[in-house]
Design an enzyme around this catalytic site. Structure first.
Site, PDB file in Angstrom:
ATOM      1  N   ARG A  15      -4.183  -9.759  34.498  1.00 33.24           N
ATOM      2  CA  ARG A  15      -4.155  -9.968  35.591  1.00 33.24           C
ATOM      3  C   ARG A  15      -5.229  -9.518  36.735  1.00 33.24           C
ATOM      4  O   ARG A  15      -5.044  -7.350  37.305  1.00 33.24           O
ATOM      5  CB  ARG A  15      -2.458  -9.937  36.182  1.00 33.24           C
ATOM      6  CG  ARG A  15      -2.484 -10.852  37.445  1.00 33.24           C
ATOM      7  CD  ARG A  15      -1.344 -10.209  38.225  1.00 33.24           C
ATOM      8  NE  ARG A  15      -1.441  -8.914  38.583  1.00 33.24           N
ATOM      9  CZ  ARG A  15      -0.447  -7.730  38.882  1.00 33.24           C
ATOM     10  NH1 ARG A  15       0.669  -8.054  37.987  1.00 33.24           N
ATOM     11  NH2 ARG A  15      -0.316  -7.507  39.576  1.00 33.24           N
ATOM     12  N   HIS A  71      -0.150  -9.424  42.146  1.00 33.88           N
ATOM     13  CA  HIS A  71       0.948 -10.281  40.995  1.00 33.88           C
ATOM     14  C   HIS A  71       1.026 -11.497  41.996  1.00 33.88           C
ATOM     15  O   HIS A  71       0.802 -12.906  41.319  1.00 33.88           O
ATOM     16  CB  HIS A  71       2.523  -9.354  40.842  1.00 33.88           C
ATOM     17  CG  HIS A  71       2.882 -10.302  40.767  1.00 33.88           C
ATOM     18  ND1 HIS A  71       3.493 -10.754  38.959  1.00 33.88           N
ATOM     19  CD2 HIS A  71       4.248 -10.480  41.550  1.00 33.88           C
ATOM     20  CE1 HIS A  71       4.576 -11.782  39.301  1.00 33.88           C
ATOM     21  NE2 HIS A  71       5.271 -11.594  40.447  1.00 33.88           N
ATOM     22  N   TYR A  87      -0.135   0.946  42.051  1.00 35.73           N
ATOM     23  CA  TYR A  87       0.860   1.294  41.311  1.00 35.73           C
ATOM     24  C   TYR A  87      -0.736   1.076  39.838  1.00 35.73           C
ATOM     25  O   TYR A  87       0.423   1.316  38.876  1.00 35.73           O
ATOM     26  CB  TYR A  87       1.298   0.234  40.895  1.00 35.73           C
ATOM     27  CG  TYR A  87       1.462  -1.160  40.313  1.00 35.73           C
ATOM     28  CD1 TYR A  87       1.146  -2.090  39.318  1.00 35.73           C
ATOM     29  CD2 TYR A  87       2.214  -1.891  41.681  1.00 35.73           C
ATOM     30  CE1 TYR A  87       0.996  -3.049  39.969  1.00 35.73           C
ATOM     31  CE2 TYR A  87       1.707  -3.557  41.644  1.00 35.73           C
ATOM     32  CZ  TYR A  87       1.158  -3.945  40.639  1.00 35.73           C
ATOM     33  OH  TYR A  87       0.434  -5.421  40.290  1.00 35.73           O
TER      34      TYR A  87
HETATM   35  C1  LIG Z   1      14.827 -13.761  36.014  1.00 35.39           C
HETATM   36  C2  LIG Z   1      13.942 -13.876  36.647  1.00 35.39           C
HETATM   37  N1  LIG Z   1      13.720 -12.264  36.964  1.00 35.39           N
HETATM   38  C3  LIG Z   1      12.844 -11.548  37.805  1.00 35.39           C
HETATM   39  C4  LIG Z   1      11.845 -12.798  38.398  1.00 35.39           C
HETATM   40  C5  LIG Z   1      11.285 -11.459  40.014  1.00 35.39           C
HETATM   41  N2  LIG Z   1      10.037 -12.034  38.810  1.00 35.39           N
HETATM   42  C6  LIG Z   1       9.170 -12.673  39.434  1.00 35.39           C
HETATM   43  S1  LIG Z   1       7.557 -12.116  38.121  1.00 35.39           S
HETATM   44  C7  LIG Z   1       7.777 -10.613  37.535  1.00 35.39           C
HETATM   45  C8  LIG Z   1       6.824 -11.016  36.734  1.00 35.39           C
HETATM   46  C9  LIG Z   1       6.690 -11.716  35.313  1.00 35.39           C
HETATM   47  O1  LIG Z   1       6.153 -11.227  34.866  1.00 35.39           O
HETATM   48  P1  LIG Z   1       4.950 -11.563  33.530  1.00 35.39           P
HETATM   49  O2  LIG Z   1       6.057 -12.268  32.446  1.00 35.39           O
HETATM   50  O3  LIG Z   1       4.406 -10.964  32.642  1.00 35.39           O
HETATM   51  O4  LIG Z   1       4.681 -12.648  34.073  1.00 35.39           O
HETATM   52  P2  LIG Z   1       2.559 -11.904  35.551  1.00 35.39           P
HETATM   53  O5  LIG Z   1       3.751 -12.171  36.736  1.00 35.39           O
HETATM   54  O6  LIG Z   1       2.193 -11.296  34.647  1.00 35.39           O
HETATM   55  O7  LIG Z   1       2.154 -13.503  35.076  1.00 35.39           O
HETATM   56  C10 LIG Z   1       9.326 -11.107  37.575  1.00 35.39           C
HETATM   57  C11 LIG Z   1      10.225  -9.852  37.425  1.00 35.39           C
HETATM   58  C12 LIG Z   1      11.955 -13.663  38.551  1.00 35.39           C
HETATM   59  N3  LIG Z   1      10.853 -14.863  39.043  1.00 35.39           N
HETATM   60  N4  LIG Z   1      12.797 -14.685  37.697  1.00 35.39           N
END
Ligand SMILES: Cc1ncc(C[n+]2csc(CCOP(=O)(O)OP(=O)(O)O)c2C)c(N)n1
Ligand SMILES: [Mg+2]
Length: 352
Positions: free
Chosen positions: A255, A259, A268
């Protein structure tokens, strides 16, 4: 007595190296027109994305999750599907929508806060985004299982991140798909981060792909910054899907941006890491490949960039003139409005 009861390993492949040179044994045989289409889509994804971040910074859009760096996954995966297949994306997968033919103005509209933007035109088979991490994997399996029960030759592809693989839903979905032979492709974009949590703190397994072995399905790891590798892996997975064999494809990518626009990654991760990944840029790599094949030149680049900018700017104009009809709110609470709801709607329309 002791004996080995299971032997398994995971393969990784890359078609284009970082200089855009193809591995001849793995190179998919795609016509020039298709290669150009893929390149133009990748450029359009980046232009769309940069525009969205800039709109958010100007207060013209709400929180947005940039896709920069992941164009090879979001173009290479969806182009390998059939038109009637369905894609289940996350908040970061606007590139998959673009590749499947979603009107750009609807995508901007959605991120400007209007749910109406999530309603895709007939034939653009992409589900509304899953903001809830991982909860769309069982849905994609459910739809795929339905295709199988109806003997339709269709498949689903669910896109998710490294972080999503820690959710129970991801495990349930893959196991279920395996047991019920659902024609589902699991496309994981391992972009190294789940907000501020690095992959190494997310899991102790060396790869995400190896989890497929536990479900008895095929797992493969590919270079996620190599559009031809993603394309090849998903095309092969698509063929297996029709036979009732799901596949987990782990794309190793990064990425490049935030985020979301509410995040500051400088807190971080180091600029050095980001710089190193810049050298693996998926668009530049594909451009070098096309140049080597005499498909790409400066004039073509100017045309592709200009067209992409025009498409994005026209879409922003259209999205910014969109006005929601608040009375519609009452129409989608239930399939049929209850008398009380109808009364409330009428009162709202009278301005009470
Ligand atoms: C069930 C749930 N828990 C926590 C969140 C908060 N949250 C949003 S994105 C994220 C990280 C997800 O990371 P990843 O699956 O690697 O996808 P990326 O954002 O890197 O594309 C989190 C913890 C959420 N949206 N849904
Ligand atoms: Mg991630």
């Amino acid at each position: 007595m002791r004996k080995k009861v299971f032997e398994g390993s995971i393969e990784y492949f890359q078609v284009l190296d970082e200089d855009g040179k193809a591995d001849k044994a793995l190179e998919p045989k795609l016509p020039e027109k298709e290669l150009k289409r893929m390149y133009e889509l990748m450029v359009l994804c980046r232009v769309f994305d940069k525009k969205a971040v800039s709109l958010q910074r100007q207060g013209r859009m709400y929180t947005y999750a940039p896709l920069e760096g992941q164009e090879a996954c979001q173009v290479g995966g969806p182009v390998a599907l059939e038109k009637e297949d369905w894609v289940f994306p996350t908040y970061r997968d606007n590139g998959a929508y673009i590749t499947r033919g979603a009107p750009l103005d609807l995508l901007y509209e959605y991120w400007m806060g209007f749910e109406e933007g999530a309603a895709m035109p007939e034939g653009v088979n992409v589900f509304p985004v899953s903001i809830t991490v991982g909860n769309h994997l069982p849905m994609a399996v459910g739809m795929a299982w339905g295709f199988r029960m109806r003997k339709q030759k269709k498949a689903t592809m669910v896109m998710f991140g490294d972080g999503a693989t820690s959710q129970g839903d991801a495990h349930e979905a893959m196991n279920f798909a395996s047991v019920y032979k659902a024609p589902c492709i699991f496309l994981c974009q391992n972009n190294q981060w789940a907000i501020s949590t690095p992959s190494a703190k997310q899991m102790c397994s060396n790869t995400i792909a190896q989890r497929a072995l536990g479900y008895g399905i095929r797992g493969i790891q590919v270079d996620g910054n190599d559009v031809l590798a993603v394309y090849k892996a998903v095309s092969e997975a698509r063929k297996r899907a029709e036979k009732g064999e799901p596949t987990l494809v782990e794309c190793i990518t990064y990425r490049m941006g935030l985020h979301t626009t509410a995040d500051d990654p400088k807190r971080y991760r180091s600029d050095k890491d980001v710089e190193a990944w810049k050298q693996k840029d998926p668009i530049e790599r594909f451009r070098k490949y096309l140049k080597g094949k005499k498909i790409w030149n400066e004039k073509y680049e100017r045309k592709v960039q200009e067209e992409a900018v025009k498409k994005a700017e026209d879409a922003v104009k259209k999205a910014e003139t969109f006005r929601a009809d608040p009375a519609k709110f009452f129409d989608f609470v239930y399939e049929k409005k209850t008398p009380a709801l109808e009364e409330q709607k009428q009162a709202f329309l009278r301005g009470e």
